[in-house]
Structure formats: C-alpha cells, structure tokens
Write an enzyme that holds these catalytic residues in place. Structure first.
Site, PDB file in Angstrom:
ATOM      1  N   LYS A  22     -13.876  59.170   9.415  1.00 52.30           N
ATOM      2  CA  LYS A  22     -14.639  60.170   8.649  1.00 52.30           C
ATOM      3  C   LYS A  22     -13.858  60.652   7.431  1.00 52.30           C
ATOM      4  CE  LYS A  22     -14.761  64.774   9.883  1.00 52.30           C
ATOM      5  NZ  LYS A  22     -14.489  65.687   8.759  1.00 52.30           N
ATOM      6  N   ASN A  23     -12.601  61.059   7.654  1.00 52.69           N
ATOM      7  CA  ASN A  23     -11.884  61.715   6.560  1.00 52.69           C
ATOM      8  C   ASN A  23     -11.397  60.738   5.484  1.00 52.69           C
ATOM      9  OD1 ASN A  23     -12.511  64.148   7.650  1.00 52.69           O
ATOM     10  ND2 ASN A  23     -10.508  64.498   8.603  1.00 52.69           N
ATOM     11  N   CYS A 117     -16.151  73.399   8.467  1.00 57.46           N
ATOM     12  CA  CYS A 117     -15.865  74.079   9.733  1.00 57.46           C
ATOM     13  C   CYS A 117     -15.121  75.380   9.463  1.00 57.46           C
ATOM     14  CB  CYS A 117     -14.998  73.190  10.617  1.00 57.46           C
ATOM     15  SG  CYS A 117     -15.919  71.904  11.455  1.00 57.46           S
ATOM     16  N   ARG A 122      -9.748  78.909   3.960  1.00 57.75           N
ATOM     17  CA  ARG A 122      -9.601  77.529   3.473  1.00 57.75           C
ATOM     18  C   ARG A 122      -9.430  77.580   1.952  1.00 57.75           C
ATOM     19  NH1 ARG A 122     -12.699  73.125   7.129  1.00 57.75           N
ATOM     20  NH2 ARG A 122     -11.076  71.876   6.171  1.00 57.75           N
ATOM     21  N   ASP A 307      -6.328  68.218  14.148  1.00 57.49           N
ATOM     22  CA  ASP A 307      -7.680  67.807  14.544  1.00 57.49           C
ATOM     23  C   ASP A 307      -7.730  67.214  15.951  1.00 57.49           C
ATOM     24  OD1 ASP A 307      -8.606  68.709  12.148  1.00 57.49           O
ATOM     25  OD2 ASP A 307      -8.701  66.752  11.185  1.00 57.49           O
ATOM     26  N   ARG A 399     -21.500  65.892  13.113  1.00 60.98           N
ATOM     27  CA  ARG A 399     -20.954  65.727  11.762  1.00 60.98           C
ATOM     28  C   ARG A 399     -19.904  64.629  11.716  1.00 60.98           C
ATOM     29  NH1 ARG A 399     -17.740  70.249  10.169  1.00 60.98           N
ATOM     30  NH2 ARG A 399     -17.091  68.625   8.782  1.00 60.98           N
TER      31      ARG A 399
HETATM   32  N1  EPU Z   1      -4.223  74.857   1.722  1.00 51.49           N
HETATM   33  C1  EPU Z   1      -3.857  75.770   0.747  1.00 51.49           C
HETATM   34  N2  EPU Z   1      -4.368  75.600  -0.513  1.00 51.49           N
HETATM   35  C2  EPU Z   1      -5.201  74.564  -0.823  1.00 51.49           C
HETATM   36  C3  EPU Z   1      -5.547  73.643   0.167  1.00 51.49           C
HETATM   37  C4  EPU Z   1      -5.028  73.821   1.441  1.00 51.49           C
HETATM   38  O1  EPU Z   1      -3.116  76.705   1.003  1.00 51.49           O
HETATM   39  O2  EPU Z   1      -5.609  74.468  -1.996  1.00 51.49           O
HETATM   40  C5  EPU Z   1      -3.668  75.018   3.077  1.00 51.49           C
HETATM   41  C6  EPU Z   1      -4.759  75.243   4.140  1.00 51.49           C
HETATM   42  O3  EPU Z   1      -5.103  76.593   4.242  1.00 51.49           O
HETATM   43  C7  EPU Z   1      -4.114  74.680   5.382  1.00 51.49           C
HETATM   44  C8  EPU Z   1      -3.208  73.572   4.850  1.00 51.49           C
HETATM   45  O4  EPU Z   1      -3.054  73.805   3.464  1.00 51.49           O
HETATM   46  O5  EPU Z   1      -3.306  75.660   5.969  1.00 51.49           O
HETATM   47  C9  EPU Z   1      -3.732  72.171   5.043  1.00 51.49           C
HETATM   48  O6  EPU Z   1      -5.051  72.064   4.504  1.00 51.49           O
HETATM   49  P1  EPU Z   1      -5.597  70.689   3.950  1.00 51.49           P
HETATM   50  O7  EPU Z   1      -5.882  70.854   2.513  1.00 51.49           O
HETATM   51  O8  EPU Z   1      -4.693  69.594   4.395  1.00 51.49           O
HETATM   52  O9  EPU Z   1      -6.976  70.560   4.728  1.00 51.49           O
HETATM   53  P2  EPU Z   1      -8.322  69.959   4.188  1.00 51.49           P
HETATM   54  O10 EPU Z   1      -8.071  68.896   3.192  1.00 51.49           O
HETATM   55  O11 EPU Z   1      -9.271  71.059   3.808  1.00 51.49           O
HETATM   56  C10 EPU Z   1      -8.446  68.027   5.906  1.00 51.49           C
HETATM   57  C11 EPU Z   1      -9.429  67.546   6.944  1.00 51.49           C
HETATM   58  C12 EPU Z   1      -9.447  68.493   8.130  1.00 51.49           C
HETATM   59  C13 EPU Z   1      -8.035  68.597   8.705  1.00 51.49           C
HETATM   60  C14 EPU Z   1      -7.032  68.985   7.604  1.00 51.49           C
HETATM   61  C15 EPU Z   1      -5.594  68.961   8.088  1.00 51.49           C
HETATM   62  C16 EPU Z   1     -11.054  66.417   5.573  1.00 51.49           C
HETATM   63  C17 EPU Z   1     -12.427  66.411   5.008  1.00 51.49           C
HETATM   64  N3  EPU Z   1     -10.742  67.481   6.319  1.00 51.49           N
HETATM   65  O12 EPU Z   1      -8.896  69.311   5.521  1.00 51.49           O
HETATM   66  O13 EPU Z   1     -10.291  67.877   9.075  1.00 51.49           O
HETATM   67  O14 EPU Z   1      -8.011  69.566   9.700  1.00 51.49           O
HETATM   68  O15 EPU Z   1      -7.147  68.068   6.503  1.00 51.49           O
HETATM   69  O16 EPU Z   1      -5.271  67.698   8.565  1.00 51.49           O
HETATM   70  O17 EPU Z   1     -10.288  65.492   5.372  1.00 51.49           O
HETATM   71  C18 EPU Z   1     -11.844  67.697  10.799  1.00 51.49           C
HETATM   72  O18 EPU Z   1     -11.976  66.498  10.490  1.00 51.49           O
HETATM   73  O19 EPU Z   1     -12.285  68.192  11.851  1.00 51.49           O
HETATM   74  C19 EPU Z   1     -11.120  68.579   9.871  1.00 51.49           C
HETATM   75  C20 EPU Z   1     -11.239  69.889   9.890  1.00 51.49           C
END
Ligand code: EPU
Length: 424
Positions: A22-23, A117, A122, A307, A399
């Site tokens: 998915k990701n 989610c 976020r 995850d 999802r």
């Molecule tokens: N963060 C910041 N600033 C930003 C972006 C992130 O402070 O601009 C922080 C977040 O608050 C968090 C950490 O950095 O504490 C990591 O966040 P990340 O950006 O890695 O998460 P994401 O890209 O929003 C993706 C996956 C999530 C998974 C996380 C961590 C996708 C679409 N989503 O989210 O997947 O939990 O990486 O591995 O790729 C899931 O698939 O169930 C899911 C939630």
C-alpha cells in the site's frame, strides 16, 4: 453499518499470498504524473486507498485502463489540471504525494489538506520545508495547500528535522524534475522509499542512496514512459499474517514477501517463541506454545515498524509474563488497548508506553477498529478469543488490506462481513 464477525477460537494453517505494498503504491501512483505518457503498473493492491487515488488521478485528467484488479495502465499524457479537490484528498493521508508530483510538472498546484488515520498530530512542516528549499512557495489556507513556482525548481540541500517517510518521498518527487542536484539528509529508509526511487529511476530519473541516510538526486528534464513496473510486496500485510499465525498457534506459509524487509518482525516473533523459516520469497511461521513476553520499541526502518505495533500486541496480551511496548512515532497509537481490554486483556497504557500483563485467554466482545492497523489487531484478537467478536468501523481495515476476509478464510478462519446498511 459495516462489521466483521470473527468466530473464534481458530488455528490458522495453510498458505497466504501477500499483495502489493500500500505505502509504495500510494506514492508510485502520483509519481506517474511526472511522465507525459503511459505507465504500466503490476502488483497494485486492490484496496480502497488505491481506488480513491485512481479517482483523484482521473479528476486531474489521467486515463486509467484496468488490465486486471492488480494491473493498471495509467496514461497521464493529457493531464491538464493540478487542482485536486478537498473532497477527494481529505479522505486519506497519502494524497500529500500529489504536491511533490504535480509541482514538478505544473507551476500552480492546489490540494485539500490530507486526512488519514487518527494517530495523533500529523504535522506537515517537513514536507513544506523541502518544497520551499527547492524554490516553491507553499501556503496553507482554508483547508487547502497551495504550492507554486515561477521558475523551475532548483536542486538544494535538505536536512530533515525528523525521519519522515512522507517528507522523504515528497522531496524525491519534487526534486526529480528540478534543475541541478539535491541532497536530502536524515531521510527515512523504508522499503517503499527504495521502491519509489527504483520506479522513478526505471523511467530515467537519477536518484541515488534510497535506503540509506542520504539521498542524492540529479534533476532530469523529463521521464520516459514505462513499459511495466511491479510494486514490492506489502511488508505490513506479510507481518500481520506472520503475527496472526503465531498468535493462533498456527502454521502459515506467507508467500510473495521479501524476507529481508521482514527482519525486525521476524526477530520479535523468534523472541516470542515462534519458529520462523525464511525462503527466497516466502516465510513460514509456526508456534506451538504460549508466547514468551517480549518488549518492543517502534522505530523507523530498519527498526520495528509502528504499523506492526497493534497487531504484535496480541502476542504480548497472551504473553507468559509482563511485556512492554514503547511507541516512538505516533502519539495516539494505543487507543486500541481499550478495545482489547473489553476482551479480557490486561494492559496499562500511559503516554508512549503500554505494559501488558499476559493473560491465557481472550473472550469475544464488540470492538472498534480505531484505525487500519488497530483493526487488523482486532481481527487477530477475535481469532484467538472464545466466541464471536464483532469488529466495527471496518472501513479502516479495507483501506489497506486486500481481500482480508478471503485470505484469512483460506487459512481456516471464519469471518463474516456484514453490511446492514444502517448508519454507524
Ligand atoms: N513528522 C513531522 N513533520 C512532518 C512529517 C512527519 O514532525 O512534516 C513526524 C510525525 O509526526 C511522526 C514522524 O514524523 O512522528 C513520522 O511520520 P512520517 O512522515 O514518517 O509518517 P507518514 O509519512 O505520514 C507513513 C505511513 C504510515 C506510517 C508512517 C511511519 C504512508 C501513506 N503512511 O506515514 O502508515 O505509520 O509512515 O512509518 O506511507 C499505515 O499504513 O497504517 C500508516 C499509518
């Protein structure tokens, strides 16, 4: 109202084939927008997040041909809009990749603020920082994000304050068609980041270092259309079935996975007492005793994935002593522990730490899927529990897991999907 009824207890046995990641797919679909031509994608998971992404692409002018439910040809030759509506983008988080992909091709981009989610705050600041470093102007107003440029984006040095999957992917997308060289440091190293880079490189991008702490991108003028690219298998789906096999004291061969990607999960399963055998593209997990209590700390890859945290908690719930989970990525990822408590689990969760006092049995109860992975954990708990567990809010599960009822069914589980049409 949609719900699953999980008839427990059950011992999982047999083979399961893992779908595309998915990701990775949610980044590769928007990445096709960087090509004025066709991209043929294979191993695309048939899940609601991907169907939502296809709708967004079509709203921008993409033409999508469905060769099968897992194989698409996306033709972006005639994409003429860089405005993605709030209604479409606010439904899930990964819509933020549209910004990185579209700002490479268009001068003005507008998308609704991404949803997703509810795992706590976020923030989006690191994405914005990367776009600004490359020369784009970014503002957030009235629920939308507006990005613009008056000249081509220019290579830059970007150092992320936090290791972020989304920011790393978005910086790669935006820098691919920029002028000059971009160096991105303190990046995420998840398998889906390497997959995005491989996909873009296969069309002529120049991205080096994906999977390490530093990524270097030499901008190119254009990308060439792609005859076919197969998305990697889903690490988290594979991990979910591995844990479910162990929790139900079953014996499952998880096929179409990359054992290297599974290492942090494999290591914890072995600590908990499971037998894990690795093959070239499959892993067999079996378990014949109560799990030993373990401790887990979630970390960016190659650490233990957040995850997989809720699903793996079921092993701690059933552990022979006391185990702990420390969550370091998301601030509200323990909401599911209240649901498990309804089934007899003994968990005390405060802030970023949850302590699990092992119990030898769970009992069916009506429970909620707070989010995608919490939902998967509820299914595993239902498989272990005595009686019929009703899992509500299963739209979160759908999802991200393709054919989850059928896949568990083939392993001997009895799960009914019920949609009685009534509002939740
Ligand atoms: N963060 C910041 N600033 C930003 C972006 C992130 O402070 O601009 C922080 C977040 O608050 C968090 C950490 O950095 O504490 C990591 O966040 P990340 O950006 O890695 O998460 P994401 O890209 O929003 C993706 C996956 C999530 C998974 C996380 C961590 C996708 C679409 N989503 O989210 O997947 O939990 O990486 O591995 O790729 C899931 O698939 O169930 C899911 C939630």
């Amino acid at each position: 109202m949609e719900k699953f009824i999980v008839h427990g207890p059950c011992r999982l046995e047999g083979e399961v084939v893992i779908s595309g990641a998915k990701n990775a797919a949610v980044a590769i679909l928007p990445a096709t927008l960087l090509v004025k031509g066709k991209c043929h994608l294979e191993n695309v998971p048939d899940i609601s997040d991907i169907r939502a992404y296809c709708k967004i692409l079509e709203s921008l002018g993409s033409k999508i041909e469905y060769i099968s439910k897992n194989e698409l040809i996306i033709d972006n030759t005639d994409v003429d809009s860089a405005i993605a509506s709030y209604d479409l983008t606010s439904k899930f988080r990964a819509s933020y990749y549209l910004l990185g992909a579209l700002i490479g091709r268009f001068d003005k981009v507008q998308i609704g603020l991404p949803g997703g989610c509810k795992l706590g705050a976020r923030p989006f600041d690191q994405h914005i920082k990367a776009f600004k470093k490359l020369g784009a102007k970014v503002i957030v107003r009235n629920g939308n994000v507006y990005a613009s440029k008056t000249e081509p984006l220019k290579g830059a040095n970007i150092f992320f304050d936090v290791v972020s999957v989304g920011s790393t992917m978005n910086a790669i997308l935006a820098a691919t068609l920029s002028e000059g060289t971009t160096t991105i440091e303190n990046v995420a190293k998840e398998p889906h980041i390497v997959d995005l880079a491989n996909f873009l490189n296969s069309m002529g991008a120049k991205i080096k270092g994906a999977g390490t702490d530093t990524i270097k991108i030499t901008g190119v003028k254009e990308l060439k259309q792609k005859s076919s690219y197969s998305i990697i298998p889903d690490q988290i789906e594979a991990g979910t079935f591995m844990v479910a096999a162990a929790a139900t004291k079953g014996d499952v061969l998880v096929k179409n996975c990359i054992p290297k990607h599974m290492e942090p999960i494999t290591a914890k399963l072995i600590e908990a007492g499971a037998n894990v055998e690795e093959f070239e593209s499959s892993i067999r997990v079996s378990m014949d005793k109560r799990p030993s209590s373990i401790s887990i700390k979630t970390m960016p890859y190659p650490g233990f994935p957040t995850d997989m945290q809720p699903q793996t908690s079921i092993l701690l719930v059933l552990g022979d002593a006391t185990g702990t989970i420390v969550e370091t990525i998301w601030e509200s990822r323990f909401q599911y522990t209240d649901e498990l408590a309804k089934m007899g689990a003994e968990i005390s969760a405060h802030g970023s730490t949850a302590i699990f006092k092992g119990v030898d049995k769970l009992y069916a109860a009506p429970v909620k899927a707070h989010d995608l992975r919490a939902g998967a954990a509820m299914i595993i708990a239902g498989l272990v529990a005595e009686g019929d567990t009703e899992v509500y809010d299963v739209q979160h599960i759908l999802r991200g897991y393709e054919n989850i009822v059928e896949k568990f069914g083939k392993l001997g589980a009895k799960i009914d999907y019920v949609n009685d049409g009534e509002e939740n």
